[in-house]
Design a protein around this motif. Structure first.
Motif, PDB file in Angstrom:
ATOM      1  N   GLU A  42      27.752 -63.146  -3.256  1.00  0.00           N
ATOM      2  CA  GLU A  42      28.403 -64.292  -2.625  1.00  0.00           C
ATOM      3  C   GLU A  42      28.803 -63.969  -1.191  1.00  0.00           C
ATOM      4  O   GLU A  42      28.671 -64.797  -0.293  1.00  0.00           O
ATOM      5  N   VAL A  45      25.629 -64.177   0.848  1.00  0.00           N
ATOM      6  CA  VAL A  45      25.239 -65.572   1.011  1.00  0.00           C
ATOM      7  C   VAL A  45      26.134 -66.247   2.052  1.00  0.00           C
ATOM      8  O   VAL A  45      25.651 -66.999   2.914  1.00  0.00           O
ATOM      9  N   SER A  46      27.426 -65.962   2.009  1.00  0.00           N
ATOM     10  CA  SER A  46      28.354 -66.541   2.982  1.00  0.00           C
ATOM     11  C   SER A  46      28.012 -66.075   4.402  1.00  0.00           C
ATOM     12  O   SER A  46      28.030 -66.863   5.350  1.00  0.00           O
ATOM     13  N   ARG A  48      25.076 -65.141   5.458  1.00  0.00           N
ATOM     14  CA  ARG A  48      23.829 -65.807   5.854  1.00  0.00           C
ATOM     15  C   ARG A  48      24.086 -67.251   6.251  1.00  0.00           C
ATOM     16  O   ARG A  48      23.471 -67.765   7.183  1.00  0.00           O
ATOM     17  N   GLU A  49      24.979 -67.918   5.514  1.00  0.00           N
ATOM     18  CA  GLU A  49      25.309 -69.301   5.863  1.00  0.00           C
ATOM     19  C   GLU A  49      25.909 -69.376   7.255  1.00  0.00           C
ATOM     20  O   GLU A  49      25.553 -70.249   8.049  1.00  0.00           O
ATOM     21  N   LEU A  52      23.166 -68.772   9.755  1.00  0.00           N
ATOM     22  CA  LEU A  52      22.321 -69.952   9.880  1.00  0.00           C
ATOM     23  C   LEU A  52      23.010 -71.060  10.666  1.00  0.00           C
ATOM     24  O   LEU A  52      22.386 -71.731  11.484  1.00  0.00           O
ATOM     25  N   GLU A  53      24.296 -71.261  10.415  1.00  0.00           N
ATOM     26  CA  GLU A  53      25.044 -72.269  11.161  1.00  0.00           C
ATOM     27  C   GLU A  53      25.065 -71.921  12.644  1.00  0.00           C
ATOM     28  O   GLU A  53      24.881 -72.790  13.503  1.00  0.00           O
TER      29      GLU A  53
END
Length: 163
Positions: A42, A45-46, A48-49, A52-53
């Protein structure tokens, strides 16, 4: 013993609404590595988010900049095109006026001027003149000069396709 019973136990506790009891009750030992792995996943993933943002924001800024530059280039191209048109129109107008001046001069006086011009320059005026005026000026030129100008005029279309 697999992870299935541990996950089923956790889901059962959540469904019954006993989330507090889940936290207080002792967890089976095999669930701890799974929870740790899920927390690590998690976290990745956070990250990467967020990345990406940030990238999406950078791309949108770049797109805006590109659109702005493109609009500036299009405006500059339009302005240049207008300036070229004005220049070509003015140049054509000047040559047309000067040709008319030479046509309206006495042929002998115009011939004296054309004797001083380079043959390729003089030929540019003669091809624009009425044939009668050009003939009168050519008749007043030295034979070699008249011949040079005639060769240039005749050669202008030598490479043009005939059909």
């Amino acid at each position: 013993m697999g992870l299935g019973p541990a996950i089923a136990f956790a889901e059962e506790q959540l469904e019954t609404g006993d989330a507090e009891q889940l936290e207080e009750s002792p967890q089976p030992p095999e669930i701890e590595p799974v929870l740790a792995a899920l927390q690590v996943r998690e976290s990745r993933v956070s990250e990467r988010e967020v990345a990406l943002e940030n990238r999406m924001f950078a791309l949108s800024v770049a797109e805006e900049e590109i659109a702005k530059r493109l609009a500036e280039l299009e405006a500059a191209e339009q302005s240049l095109s207008e300036a070229i048109t004005v220049s070509e129109t003015a140049n054509d107008g000047d040559i047309t006026r000067l040709t008319a001046v030479y046509e309206n001069m006495k042929p002998a006086d115009a011939a004296n001027l054309f004797e001083e011009m380079a043959p390729d320059f003089a030929s540019g005026f003669l091809v624009r003149m009425r044939p009668e005026a050009a003939a009168a000026i050519l008749a007043g030129l030295e034979p070699q000069t008249a011949y040079s100008i005639s060769v240039i005029i005749a050669g202008r279309n030598a490479n043009a396709p005939t059909e």
